[in-house]
Design a protein around this motif. Structure first.
Motif, PDB file in Angstrom:
ATOM      1  N   TYR A 136       1.029  -1.337  -0.171  1.00 25.86           N
ATOM      2  CA  TYR A 136      -0.054   0.000  -0.039  1.00 25.86           C
ATOM      3  C   TYR A 136       1.052   1.099  -0.067  1.00 25.86           C
ATOM      4  O   TYR A 136       2.035   1.282   0.453  1.00 25.86           O
ATOM      5  CB  TYR A 136      -0.945   0.022   1.330  1.00 25.86           C
ATOM      6  N   VAL A 137       0.400   2.479  -0.431  1.00 24.30           N
ATOM      7  CA  VAL A 137       1.026   3.457  -0.582  1.00 24.30           C
ATOM      8  C   VAL A 137       0.870   4.054   0.927  1.00 24.30           C
ATOM      9  O   VAL A 137      -0.249   3.914   1.646  1.00 24.30           O
ATOM     10  CB  VAL A 137       0.389   4.831  -1.295  1.00 24.30           C
ATOM     11  N   PRO A 138       1.980   4.542   1.356  1.00 23.09           N
ATOM     12  CA  PRO A 138       2.056   5.134   2.751  1.00 23.09           C
ATOM     13  C   PRO A 138       1.099   6.055   3.404  1.00 23.09           C
ATOM     14  O   PRO A 138       0.827   6.088   4.369  1.00 23.09           O
ATOM     15  CB  PRO A 138       3.505   5.852   2.926  1.00 23.09           C
ATOM     16  N   GLU A 139       0.347   6.931   2.541  1.00 22.06           N
ATOM     17  CA  GLU A 139      -0.670   7.706   2.832  1.00 22.06           C
ATOM     18  C   GLU A 139      -1.894   6.954   2.841  1.00 22.06           C
ATOM     19  O   GLU A 139      -2.697   7.670   3.576  1.00 22.06           O
ATOM     20  CB  GLU A 139      -0.712   8.728   1.704  1.00 22.06           C
ATOM     21  N   ASN A 140      -2.041   5.862   2.475  1.00 24.74           N
ATOM     22  CA  ASN A 140      -3.394   5.128   2.553  1.00 24.74           C
ATOM     23  C   ASN A 140      -3.562   4.621   3.736  1.00 24.74           C
ATOM     24  O   ASN A 140      -3.325   3.157   4.064  1.00 24.74           O
ATOM     25  CB  ASN A 140      -3.285   3.868   1.418  1.00 24.74           C
ATOM     26  N   THR A 141      -3.572   5.277   5.067  1.00 33.25           N
ATOM     27  CA  THR A 141      -4.033   4.856   6.410  1.00 33.25           C
ATOM     28  C   THR A 141      -4.971   3.499   6.563  1.00 33.25           C
ATOM     29  O   THR A 141      -4.967   2.840   7.548  1.00 33.25           O
ATOM     30  CB  THR A 141      -4.199   6.152   7.288  1.00 33.25           C
ATOM     31  N   GLU A 155       7.060  -5.798   5.896  1.00 34.93           N
ATOM     32  CA  GLU A 155       8.394  -6.522   5.622  1.00 34.93           C
ATOM     33  C   GLU A 155       9.451  -5.543   4.577  1.00 34.93           C
ATOM     34  O   GLU A 155      10.488  -6.049   4.460  1.00 34.93           O
ATOM     35  CB  GLU A 155       8.321  -7.978   4.710  1.00 34.93           C
ATOM     36  N   GLY A 156       8.877  -4.394   4.366  1.00 32.62           N
ATOM     37  CA  GLY A 156       9.857  -3.635   3.584  1.00 32.62           C
ATOM     38  C   GLY A 156       9.242  -2.125   2.993  1.00 32.62           C
ATOM     39  O   GLY A 156       8.002  -2.163   3.421  1.00 32.62           O
ATOM     40  N   TYR A 157      10.042  -1.575   2.471  1.00 35.49           N
ATOM     41  CA  TYR A 157       9.494  -0.407   1.734  1.00 35.49           C
ATOM     42  C   TYR A 157      10.163  -0.364   0.237  1.00 35.49           C
ATOM     43  O   TYR A 157      11.292  -0.523  -0.082  1.00 35.49           O
ATOM     44  CB  TYR A 157      10.061   0.889   2.547  1.00 35.49           C
ATOM     45  N   ALA A 158       9.445  -0.116  -0.840  1.00 31.67           N
ATOM     46  CA  ALA A 158       9.723  -0.200  -2.143  1.00 31.67           C
ATOM     47  C   ALA A 158       9.551   1.227  -2.732  1.00 31.67           C
ATOM     48  O   ALA A 158       8.482   1.641  -2.578  1.00 31.67           O
ATOM     49  CB  ALA A 158       8.830  -1.171  -3.009  1.00 31.67           C
ATOM     50  N   LYS A 163       2.986   2.654 -10.586  1.00 36.38           N
ATOM     51  CA  LYS A 163       2.269   3.873 -11.094  1.00 36.38           C
ATOM     52  C   LYS A 163       0.836   4.015 -10.878  1.00 36.38           C
ATOM     53  O   LYS A 163      -0.016   3.476 -11.337  1.00 36.38           O
ATOM     54  CB  LYS A 163       2.636   4.064 -12.649  1.00 36.38           C
ATOM     55  N   ILE A 164       0.392   4.653  -9.819  1.00 37.40           N
ATOM     56  CA  ILE A 164      -0.602   5.017  -9.136  1.00 37.40           C
ATOM     57  C   ILE A 164      -1.380   6.281  -9.541  1.00 37.40           C
ATOM     58  O   ILE A 164      -0.778   7.373  -9.117  1.00 37.40           O
ATOM     59  CB  ILE A 164      -0.741   4.755  -7.671  1.00 37.40           C
ATOM     60  N   ARG A 169       4.712   5.656  -7.386  1.00 37.67           N
ATOM     61  CA  ARG A 169       4.498   5.690  -5.943  1.00 37.67           C
ATOM     62  C   ARG A 169       5.350   4.803  -5.138  1.00 37.67           C
ATOM     63  O   ARG A 169       5.438   3.578  -5.321  1.00 37.67           O
ATOM     64  CB  ARG A 169       3.079   5.756  -5.450  1.00 37.67           C
ATOM     65  N   ASP A 170       5.818   5.141  -4.113  1.00 33.74           N
ATOM     66  CA  ASP A 170       6.533   4.191  -3.050  1.00 33.74           C
ATOM     67  C   ASP A 170       5.263   3.216  -2.540  1.00 33.74           C
ATOM     68  O   ASP A 170       4.059   4.036  -2.201  1.00 33.74           O
ATOM     69  CB  ASP A 170       7.286   4.889  -1.935  1.00 33.74           C
ATOM     70  N   HIS A 171       5.749   2.382  -1.992  1.00 33.30           N
ATOM     71  CA  HIS A 171       4.582   1.235  -1.213  1.00 33.30           C
ATOM     72  C   HIS A 171       5.212   0.594  -0.167  1.00 33.30           C
ATOM     73  O   HIS A 171       6.569   0.408  -0.237  1.00 33.30           O
ATOM     74  CB  HIS A 171       4.292   0.267  -2.322  1.00 33.30           C
ATOM     75  N   VAL A 172       4.596   0.338   1.081  1.00 30.07           N
ATOM     76  CA  VAL A 172       4.880  -0.368   2.190  1.00 30.07           C
ATOM     77  C   VAL A 172       4.585  -1.886   1.791  1.00 30.07           C
ATOM     78  O   VAL A 172       3.593  -2.174   1.096  1.00 30.07           O
ATOM     79  CB  VAL A 172       4.243   0.096   3.410  1.00 30.07           C
ATOM     80  N   LEU A 173       5.468  -2.722   2.170  1.00 31.16           N
ATOM     81  CA  LEU A 173       5.362  -4.098   1.608  1.00 31.16           C
ATOM     82  C   LEU A 173       4.915  -4.952   2.790  1.00 31.16           C
ATOM     83  O   LEU A 173       5.814  -4.686   3.887  1.00 31.16           O
ATOM     84  CB  LEU A 173       6.494  -4.533   0.867  1.00 31.16           C
TER      85      LEU A 173
END
Length: 181
Positions: A136-141, A155-158, A163-164, A169-173
């Motif tokens: 998920y994108v970090p802003e999607n609380t 597990e990580g951060y990509a 492309k959102i 966009r960065d994503h939390v894994l």
């Protein structure tokens, strides 16, 4: 690869076939603006009945090949969300990706948690998976909170992962491991 609908206390997870394209189209059109910040850019053709039929046929072929499971989340009358398990990899991995959305009218009421729990249970018990990943994108609380409630662990951060809405966009894994394996 047809399975019987999966019932939860308030919902039903169903496999849609190409003849159910109007149901999918209505869901997409009703939630077009609401879901836009969290999805790839969609042109008008994406919402056409023909494109909906093609996607449902493609999903059916992927399910038949064992590469995905695509559930429509339905209440008594309408489709109110999606809970999809895609990119299934077998062999030593036994994993997939979870993707989901819920109608604006059904957000914040526990519907997505209820549906995702049923879908995850099915994938672990009947599809034999060991790992389900969700990003998920970090802003999607809301997604962050949902995944945490479901037991997913970060597990990580990509960086620049997907492309959102027209922007890389960065994503939390995150991932959920089968609790009994």
């Amino acid at each position: 690869m047809l399975i019987a609908p999966i019932d939860t206390p308030r919902l039903q997870l169903r496999i849609l076939l190409p003849e159910h394209a109007p149901l999918l189209q209505q869901y997409l059109l009703r939630n077009r603006e609401y879901l836009a910040p969290w999805e790839p850019l969609r042109d008008s053709a994406f919402f056409s009945i023909e494109q909906c039929q093609e996607r449902l046929l493609s999903n059916f072929k992927l399910m038949h090949a064992g590469l995905g499971m695509f559930f429509a989340i339905c209440d008594t009358e309408d489709m109110v969300g999606m809970c999809n398990f895609s990119n299934i990899v077998r062999g030593a991995f036994q994993a997939c990706h979870l993707g989901y959305s819920i109608a604006k009218t059904h957000q914040g009421q526990g519907f997505m948690s209820e549906a995702a729990t049923a879908g995850i249970d099915y994938m672990f018990a009947h599809a034999g998976l060991h790992r389900i990943m969700a990003n998920y994108v970090p802003e999607n609380t809301r997604s962050a909170a949902l995944l945490q409630r479901l037991g997913f662990e970060r597990e990580g951060y990509a960086k620049s992962y997907l492309k959102i809405n027209g922007v890389w966009r960065d994503h939390v894994l995150t991932a959920l491991i089968h609790p009994q394996q």
